[in-house]
Design a protein around this motif. Structure first.
Motif, PDB file in Angstrom:
ATOM      1  N   ASP A  36       0.587  -1.274   0.239  1.00 16.94           N
ATOM      2  CA  ASP A  36      -0.519   0.316  -0.006  1.00 16.94           C
ATOM      3  C   ASP A  36       0.747   1.216   0.007  1.00 16.94           C
ATOM      4  OD1 ASP A  36      -2.564  -1.423  -0.135  1.00 16.94           O
ATOM      5  OD2 ASP A  36      -1.980  -1.644   1.940  1.00 16.94           O
ATOM      6  N   TYR A  38       0.859   5.108   0.166  1.00 18.25           N
ATOM      7  CA  TYR A  38       0.254   6.599   0.511  1.00 18.25           C
ATOM      8  C   TYR A  38       0.785   7.899   0.177  1.00 18.25           C
ATOM      9  CZ  TYR A  38      -2.262   2.911   3.466  1.00 18.25           C
ATOM     10  OH  TYR A  38      -2.887   2.369   3.912  1.00 18.25           O
ATOM     11  N   ARG A 129      -3.174  11.926  16.951  1.00 15.59           N
ATOM     12  CA  ARG A 129      -4.688  12.484  16.551  1.00 15.59           C
ATOM     13  C   ARG A 129      -4.878  14.057  16.683  1.00 15.59           C
ATOM     14  NH1 ARG A 129      -6.988   8.381  12.699  1.00 15.59           N
ATOM     15  NH2 ARG A 129      -6.887   6.230  14.283  1.00 15.59           N
ATOM     16  N   ARG A 147      -0.382  15.348   8.555  1.00 15.75           N
ATOM     17  CA  ARG A 147      -0.721  16.002   7.589  1.00 15.75           C
ATOM     18  C   ARG A 147      -0.209  16.888   7.191  1.00 15.75           C
ATOM     19  NH1 ARG A 147      -7.317  14.816   8.667  1.00 15.75           N
ATOM     20  NH2 ARG A 147      -6.171  13.210  10.036  1.00 15.75           N
ATOM     21  N   TYR A 152      -0.744  14.179   3.919  1.00 19.43           N
ATOM     22  CA  TYR A 152      -0.545  12.097   3.571  1.00 19.43           C
ATOM     23  C   TYR A 152      -2.072  12.219   4.532  1.00 19.43           C
ATOM     24  CZ  TYR A 152       4.504  11.590   3.819  1.00 19.43           C
ATOM     25  OH  TYR A 152       5.666  11.698   3.058  1.00 19.43           O
ATOM     26  N   PRO A 153      -2.092  10.986   3.813  1.00 24.90           N
ATOM     27  CA  PRO A 153      -4.043  10.918   4.980  1.00 24.90           C
ATOM     28  C   PRO A 153      -3.535   9.751   5.669  1.00 24.90           C
ATOM     29  CG  PRO A 153      -3.019   8.890   2.714  1.00 24.90           C
ATOM     30  CD  PRO A 153      -1.893  10.517   3.040  1.00 24.90           C
ATOM     31  N   ASP A 155      -5.039   9.159   8.797  1.00 28.65           N
ATOM     32  CA  ASP A 155      -6.424   8.296   9.263  1.00 28.65           C
ATOM     33  C   ASP A 155      -6.371   6.954   8.559  1.00 28.65           C
ATOM     34  OD1 ASP A 155      -7.308   9.860  11.184  1.00 28.65           O
ATOM     35  OD2 ASP A 155      -8.677  11.001   9.288  1.00 28.65           O
ATOM     36  N   GLU A 156      -6.503   7.190   6.350  1.00 26.86           N
ATOM     37  CA  GLU A 156      -6.502   5.746   6.470  1.00 26.86           C
ATOM     38  C   GLU A 156      -4.649   5.307   6.688  1.00 26.86           C
ATOM     39  OE1 GLU A 156      -6.347   6.316   1.926  1.00 26.86           O
ATOM     40  OE2 GLU A 156      -8.086   7.933   2.282  1.00 26.86           O
ATOM     41  N   MET A 157      -3.263   5.525   6.653  1.00 29.60           N
ATOM     42  CA  MET A 157      -2.135   5.362   7.136  1.00 29.60           C
ATOM     43  C   MET A 157      -2.130   4.577   8.612  1.00 29.60           C
ATOM     44  SD  MET A 157       0.113   8.147   5.522  1.00 29.60           S
ATOM     45  CE  MET A 157       1.849   7.825   6.321  1.00 29.60           C
ATOM     46  N   ASP A 159      -4.439   3.132   9.748  1.00 27.08           N
ATOM     47  CA  ASP A 159      -5.133   2.144   9.829  1.00 27.08           C
ATOM     48  C   ASP A 159      -4.686   0.646  10.465  1.00 27.08           C
ATOM     49  OD1 ASP A 159      -7.793   2.837  10.636  1.00 27.08           O
ATOM     50  OD2 ASP A 159      -8.753   3.675   9.615  1.00 27.08           O
ATOM     51  N   ARG A 160      -4.127   1.772   8.056  1.00 37.15           N
ATOM     52  CA  ARG A 160      -3.127   0.177   7.770  1.00 37.15           C
ATOM     53  C   ARG A 160      -1.544   0.181   8.569  1.00 37.15           C
ATOM     54  NH1 ARG A 160      -0.980  -3.382   6.616  1.00 37.15           N
ATOM     55  NH2 ARG A 160       0.367  -4.347   4.416  1.00 37.15           N
ATOM     56  N   ARG A 163      -3.049  -2.386  10.976  1.00 37.42           N
ATOM     57  CA  ARG A 163      -2.662  -4.186  11.165  1.00 37.42           C
ATOM     58  C   ARG A 163      -1.086  -4.097  10.496  1.00 37.42           C
ATOM     59  NH1 ARG A 163      -5.385  -3.987   5.595  1.00 37.42           N
ATOM     60  NH2 ARG A 163      -5.309  -2.051   5.729  1.00 37.42           N
TER      61      ARG A 163
END
Length: 177
Positions: A36, A38, A129, A147, A152-153, A155-157, A159-160, A163
């Motif tokens: 992925d 970003y 955050r 950000r 940068y995105p 929130d998406e980063m 989450d990834r 994981r």
């Protein structure tokens, strides 16, 4: 899976892709290719360079007290300098920063080139955050993704990376300002 098994799979996938390429077929995606990416946008450094160019033009075009001095605006070196700074600003604008997250590694672009950290060389991942992600390597300085500075995105980063941290047993912390 063991590392030797992953190497075997990677080796056989490469061989298969070579045969498929010779036959004119589409390549099979390897497990290492499943990453992925970003992307951010660097706008602060190009803006600073453009402001610097404006300041340079202003300082050079101020009339001198001595009438014997030549006009620097007529010099080709003046225009070469401006073009060079504009090219540098364009380079930083179009060369977008990124975070690449794979199965067992993360990568990014720094001033000195592309850098990669394996999961075993990461001490912790911290998400502050709203808007900051800090990856702490065991050696070297922290990698900070913002950000505000690089768009940068986050929130998406986050989450990834959560994981990624779970899969590789890396300490993951989430803070709120």
């Amino acid at each position: 899976m063991s590392r030797s098994w992953e190497r075997k799979v990677r080796k056989h996938t490469e061989q298969l892709n070579k045969r498929r390429k010779k036959a004119g077929l589409k390549a099979v995606a390897s497990p290492a290719a499943m990453t992925d990416r970003y992307k951010g946008r660097n706008y602060i450094l190009p803006a600073f360079l453009i402001l610097f160019i404006g300041f340079y033009i202003y300082m050079v075009t101020i009339p001198a007290d001595d009438p014997n001095l030549s006009n620097p605006v007529e010099s080709p070196v003046f225009w070469l300098t401006i073009a060079s700074y504009l090219a540098l600003a364009a380079l930083f604008w179009f060369r977008r920063p990124y975070l690449l997250v794979g199965k067992d590694f993360v990568g990014t672009r720094r001033f000195t080139g592309d850098k990669t950290l394996t999961a075993s060389s990461i001490k912790a991942i911290t998400v502050i955050r709203p808007g900051y992600i800090i990856i702490e390597p065991k050696k070297g300085g922290n990698w900070v993704f913002s950000r505000m500075l690089n768009r940068y995105p986050v929130d998406e980063m986050a989450d990834r990376l959560q994981r990624f941290a779970q899969d590789n047993r890396i300490p993951y912390e989430e803070k709120k300002k």
